[in-house]
Design an enzyme around this catalytic site. Structure first.
Site, mmCIF file in Angstrom:
data_model
loop_
_atom_site.group_PDB
_atom_site.id
_atom_site.type_symbol
_atom_site.label_atom_id
_atom_site.label_comp_id
_atom_site.label_asym_id
_atom_site.label_seq_id
_atom_site.Cartn_x
_atom_site.Cartn_y
_atom_site.Cartn_z
ATOM 1 N N CYS A 58 -2.570 -4.040 6.994
ATOM 2 C CA CYS A 58 -2.191 -4.365 8.377
ATOM 3 C C CYS A 58 -2.653 -3.286 9.351
ATOM 4 O O CYS A 58 -2.824 -2.123 8.994
ATOM 5 C CB CYS A 58 -0.686 -4.591 8.479
ATOM 6 S SG CYS A 58 0.289 -3.143 8.097
ATOM 7 N N LEU A 109 21.760 -32.529 -2.593
ATOM 8 C CA LEU A 109 20.531 -31.768 -2.266
ATOM 9 C C LEU A 109 20.717 -30.252 -2.296
ATOM 10 O O LEU A 109 19.979 -29.511 -1.636
ATOM 11 C CB LEU A 109 19.979 -32.198 -0.887
ATOM 12 C CG LEU A 109 19.711 -33.686 -0.716
ATOM 13 C CD1 LEU A 109 19.209 -33.989 0.685
ATOM 14 C CD2 LEU A 109 18.711 -34.198 -1.749
ATOM 15 N N GLU A 150 0.839 -1.201 0.000
ATOM 16 C CA GLU A 150 0.000 0.000 0.000
ATOM 17 C C GLU A 150 0.877 1.256 0.000
ATOM 18 O O GLU A 150 0.597 2.230 -0.712
ATOM 19 C CB GLU A 150 -0.904 0.039 1.241
ATOM 20 C CG GLU A 150 -1.880 -1.121 1.364
ATOM 21 C CD GLU A 150 -1.312 -2.307 2.137
ATOM 22 O OE1 GLU A 150 -0.111 -2.625 1.978
ATOM 23 O OE2 GLU A 150 -2.080 -2.938 2.882
ATOM 24 N N CYS A 199 -0.718 -0.022 7.709
ATOM 25 C CA CYS A 199 -1.214 0.463 6.409
ATOM 26 C C CYS A 199 -2.671 0.915 6.514
ATOM 27 O O CYS A 199 -3.106 1.773 5.747
ATOM 28 C CB CYS A 199 -1.091 -0.621 5.357
ATOM 29 S SG CYS A 199 0.620 -0.967 4.967
ATOM 30 N N GLU A 240 12.103 -35.264 0.452
ATOM 31 C CA GLU A 240 12.514 -35.943 -0.789
ATOM 32 C C GLU A 240 12.294 -37.450 -0.747
ATOM 33 O O GLU A 240 12.307 -38.101 -1.760
ATOM 34 C CB GLU A 240 14.013 -35.725 -0.997
ATOM 35 C CG GLU A 240 14.384 -34.482 -1.731
ATOM 36 C CD GLU A 240 14.438 -34.710 -3.237
ATOM 37 O OE1 GLU A 240 14.504 -33.695 -3.951
ATOM 38 O OE2 GLU A 240 14.416 -35.852 -3.718
ATOM 39 N N SER A 262 6.070 -41.656 6.825
ATOM 40 C CA SER A 262 5.924 -41.223 8.220
ATOM 41 C C SER A 262 5.294 -39.831 8.289
ATOM 42 O O SER A 262 4.672 -39.493 9.293
ATOM 43 C CB SER A 262 7.224 -41.369 9.018
ATOM 44 O OG SER A 262 8.183 -40.491 8.582
HETATM 45 N N1 LIG Z 1 12.930 -41.521 -6.654
HETATM 46 C C1 LIG Z 1 12.916 -40.685 -5.651
HETATM 47 O O1 LIG Z 1 12.300 -39.622 -5.709
HETATM 48 C C2 LIG Z 1 13.691 -41.007 -4.428
HETATM 49 C C3 LIG Z 1 14.233 -42.244 -4.241
HETATM 50 N N2 LIG Z 1 14.890 -42.551 -3.088
HETATM 51 C C4 LIG Z 1 15.378 -43.928 -2.893
HETATM 52 O O2 LIG Z 1 14.720 -44.475 -1.764
HETATM 53 C C5 LIG Z 1 15.518 -45.473 -1.195
HETATM 54 C C6 LIG Z 1 15.472 -45.349 0.324
HETATM 55 O O3 LIG Z 1 14.151 -45.305 0.795
HETATM 56 P P1 LIG Z 1 13.695 -46.058 2.116
HETATM 57 O O4 LIG Z 1 14.313 -47.419 2.126
HETATM 58 O O5 LIG Z 1 12.224 -45.954 2.179
HETATM 59 O O6 LIG Z 1 14.398 -45.265 3.306
HETATM 60 P P2 LIG Z 1 14.454 -43.723 3.745
HETATM 61 O O7 LIG Z 1 15.413 -42.981 2.916
HETATM 62 O O8 LIG Z 1 13.082 -43.194 3.892
HETATM 63 O O9 LIG Z 1 15.131 -43.879 5.185
HETATM 64 C C7 LIG Z 1 14.473 -44.560 6.223
HETATM 65 C C8 LIG Z 1 15.180 -44.261 7.512
HETATM 66 O O10 LIG Z 1 15.048 -42.882 7.835
HETATM 67 C C9 LIG Z 1 14.855 -42.712 9.235
HETATM 68 N N3 LIG Z 1 13.486 -42.240 9.469
HETATM 69 C C10 LIG Z 1 12.450 -42.191 8.596
HETATM 70 N N4 LIG Z 1 11.361 -41.678 9.207
HETATM 71 C C11 LIG Z 1 11.717 -41.389 10.467
HETATM 72 C C12 LIG Z 1 11.048 -40.823 11.578
HETATM 73 N N5 LIG Z 1 9.758 -40.450 11.486
HETATM 74 N N6 LIG Z 1 11.735 -40.637 12.727
HETATM 75 C C13 LIG Z 1 13.029 -41.002 12.825
HETATM 76 N N7 LIG Z 1 13.727 -41.550 11.807
HETATM 77 C C14 LIG Z 1 13.073 -41.754 10.659
HETATM 78 C C15 LIG Z 1 15.080 -44.079 9.841
HETATM 79 O O11 LIG Z 1 16.469 -44.134 10.005
HETATM 80 P P3 LIG Z 1 17.213 -44.965 11.172
HETATM 81 O O12 LIG Z 1 16.899 -46.398 10.877
HETATM 82 O O13 LIG Z 1 18.660 -44.608 11.019
HETATM 83 O O14 LIG Z 1 16.639 -44.504 12.457
HETATM 84 C C16 LIG Z 1 14.616 -44.999 8.726
HETATM 85 O O15 LIG Z 1 15.132 -46.296 8.833
HETATM 86 C C17 LIG Z 1 16.907 -45.274 -1.759
HETATM 87 O O16 LIG Z 1 17.174 -46.373 -2.598
HETATM 88 C C18 LIG Z 1 16.834 -44.025 -2.586
HETATM 89 O O17 LIG Z 1 17.573 -44.135 -3.784
HETATM 90 C C19 LIG Z 1 15.027 -41.625 -2.106
HETATM 91 C C20 LIG Z 1 14.519 -40.368 -2.238
HETATM 92 C C21 LIG Z 1 13.783 -39.969 -3.408
HETATM 93 N N1 LIG Z 2 16.622 -40.004 -8.811
HETATM 94 C C1 LIG Z 2 15.816 -38.909 -8.747
HETATM 95 C C2 LIG Z 2 15.611 -38.216 -7.544
HETATM 96 N N2 LIG Z 2 16.210 -38.634 -6.406
HETATM 97 C C3 LIG Z 2 16.382 -37.774 -5.226
HETATM 98 O O1 LIG Z 2 17.389 -36.786 -5.436
HETATM 99 C C4 LIG Z 2 18.489 -37.023 -4.546
HETATM 100 C C5 LIG Z 2 19.828 -36.685 -5.223
HETATM 101 O O2 LIG Z 2 20.018 -35.294 -5.188
HETATM 102 P P1 LIG Z 2 21.405 -34.671 -5.722
HETATM 103 O O3 LIG Z 2 22.537 -35.447 -5.114
HETATM 104 O O4 LIG Z 2 21.393 -33.237 -5.301
HETATM 105 O O5 LIG Z 2 21.377 -34.793 -7.226
HETATM 106 C C6 LIG Z 2 18.363 -38.481 -4.209
HETATM 107 O O6 LIG Z 2 18.962 -38.837 -2.992
HETATM 108 C C7 LIG Z 2 16.880 -38.645 -4.085
HETATM 109 O O7 LIG Z 2 16.443 -38.064 -2.877
HETATM 110 N N3 LIG Z 2 14.790 -37.126 -7.576
HETATM 111 C C8 LIG Z 2 14.193 -36.688 -8.709
HETATM 112 O O8 LIG Z 2 13.458 -35.663 -8.692
HETATM 113 N N4 LIG Z 2 14.380 -37.344 -9.864
HETATM 114 C C9 LIG Z 2 15.164 -38.450 -9.943
HETATM 115 O O9 LIG Z 2 15.315 -39.001 -11.040
HETATM 116 ZN ZN LIG Z 3 0.948 -3.005 5.938
#
Ligand SMILES: NC(=O)C1=CN([C@@H]2O[C@H](COP(=O)(O)OP(=O)(O)OC[C@H]3O[C@@H](n4cnc5c(N)ncnc54)[C@H](OP(=O)(O)O)[C@@H]3O)[C@@H](O)[C@H]2O)C=CC1
Ligand SMILES: Nc1c(N[C@@H]2O[C@H](COP(=O)(O)O)[C@@H](O)[C@H]2O)[nH]c(=O)[nH]c1=O
Ligand SMILES: [Zn+2]
Length: 343
Positions: free
Chosen positions: A95, A230, A68, A104, A280, A288
């Site tokens: 505001c 990331l 504003e 404002c 991610e 979760s």
């Molecule tokens: N295509 C995509 O967009 C993506 C793919 N991926 C893939 O996913 C796979 C892994 O996925 P996934 O096996 O599901 O495992 P995650 O990456 O989700 O990890 C799981 C672990 O994270 C911790 N965790 C998760 N939630 C909680 C919570 N609420 N509180 C505390 N700790 C928590 C725990 O760790 P701890 O046991 O140490 O306590 C749990 O064992 C990889 O192969 C990766 O490449 C991953 C991201 C994106």
């Molecule tokens: N492979 C995949 C994803 N994977 C996510 O991106 C992370 C890798 O990030 P960086 O190391 O910054 O490149 C990887 O751990 C997983 O969380 N994401 C996507 O949008 N598309 C993809 O094809």
């Molecule tokens: Zn204002």
């Protein structure tokens, strides 16, 4: 034509004009998308009695002038005399409090315009209707709720932060056409190749999304499997703060901040003014959040190919409502919002 019809035609015409000027406010407001944070994006236009925009502005930067103030400041000296018959349009309620700048609502009363139109009530507890009330008490009529959905949607991150006292949460994953997010891993396997799902163009969009949000989170298994960076490399802007959920932080690279529960992590982000969080994955981590109903938006990229025996993607929650679907080469990106929300 009877009187009633005449009056309703006038109402329709006024509503259409109000919407047109409010669209301009929304357009202006988006200029604040980089620097207004953690404040909301707001745009304002001042329209003379003959329908000409004689002033406009937006909130450029947190701590500096509100929309504003900038709109009044842009009125040419020769047009100042038109203010008494003018209407000011603002995408958010003016505001009423002393923040980093004066209220404002008081400025509007001082300038003495004929009418005020605002897109939506400011959900911020210190304002929430008090700005509108103050202007009305000064005898200036206020119309509220023009393009209300759009005005609320524009600032949905700000609204969630204000109301829920936590960051806006975006769950994000990329999957194959048969809903797998990664190749299958046998117990103890290390260095399984990450599944490349995004194209070079959609990867760029992923980095744009990172630049637009304050923090990014992965689960421990994703750190182990992917060694993700990331950060923002394929776009311009700040990298988000990087977080990991795990019960055992040992061995996690030092650039990650570790948390062993979601509540403590969200409290930390809220206390540190991080307005939004990208989750991610992987699936255990995403689930979760879904189980706790802790999400505002879901972004799913789906590639055209399938893999056998991969890690299953999360199931979309029942209240996920499709907002947008875009096609990029062979991939699609769907954006869903939480139906329980204001949208
Ligand atoms: N295509 C995509 O967009 C993506 C793919 N991926 C893939 O996913 C796979 C892994 O996925 P996934 O096996 O599901 O495992 P995650 O990456 O989700 O990890 C799981 C672990 O994270 C911790 N965790 C998760 N939630 C909680 C919570 N609420 N509180 C505390 N700790 C928590 C725990 O760790 P701890 O046991 O140490 O306590 C749990 O064992 C990889 O192969 C990766 O490449 C991953 C991201 C994106
Ligand atoms: N492979 C995949 C994803 N994977 C996510 O991106 C992370 C890798 O990030 P960086 O190391 O910054 O490149 C990887 O751990 C997983 O969380 N994401 C996507 O949008 N598309 C993809 O094809
Ligand atoms: Zn204002």
């Amino acid at each position: 034509m009877d009187k009633q019809t005449d009056a309703s035609l006038l109402d329709d015409r006024r509503r259409a004009l109000d919407e047109m000027y409010m669209r301009r406010c929304l357009q202006l407001a988006r200029g604040g998308q980089w620097y207004a944070k953690p404040n909301p994006m707001v745009g304002a236009v001042i329209v003379s009695a003959d329908g000409r925009i004689i002033g406009e502005g937006y909130h450029v930067r947190c701590g500096e002038a509100h929309a504003e103030v900038n709109a009044f400041g842009s009125v040419r000296a020769a047009d100042e005399r038109l203010l008494a018959e003018a209407t000011i349009y603002v995408s958010l309620e003016p505001c009423s409090h002393w923040g980093k700048t004066p209220p404002c609502a008081d400025l509007i009363v001082k300038k003495g315009v004929r009418r005020v139109v605002c897109g939506c009530v400011d959900p911020y507890a210190e304002v929430r209707g008090r700005g509108i009330e103050r202007i009305r008490q000064a005898g200036i009529p206020v119309t509220v709720g023009v393009l209300e959905r759009e005005c609320l949607a524009l600032n949905r991150k700000f609204i969630v932060v204000s109301n829920e006292k936590r960051p806006y949460i975006i769950l994000k994953w990329a999957q194959t056409a048969n809903h797998k997010i990664a190749y299958a891993r046998s117990a103890g396997a290390v260095d399984v190749e990450p599944l490349a799902l995004s194209s070079s163009f959609t990867k760029m969009l992923v980095h744009k999304l990172r630049a637009e949000n304050g923090a990014i989170l992965v689960g421990r298994e994703t750190v182990n499997a992917d060694h993700p960076r990331l950060n923002v490399r394929l776009w311009s802007g700040p990298s988000p703060e990087r977080l990991v959920l795990t019960h055992n932080a040992e061995g996690v690279p030092s650039w990650f901040k570790c948390f062993d529960n979601i509540g403590a992590m969200l409290d930390y982000l809220y206390a540190n003014h991080r307005q939004s969080l990208i989750v991610e994955g992987g699936t255990v981590t995403l689930n979760s959040f879904i189980e706790r109903g802790l999400w505002d938006e879901i972004r799913v990229e789906t590639a055209s190919f399938t893999v056998p025996n991969g890690v299953d993607a999360p199931e979309l929650p029942a209240n996920a409502t499709l907002l947008d679907k875009k096609f990029y080469d062979k991939n699609t990106i769907c954006q869903y919002v939480n139906q329980c929300q204001i949208l």
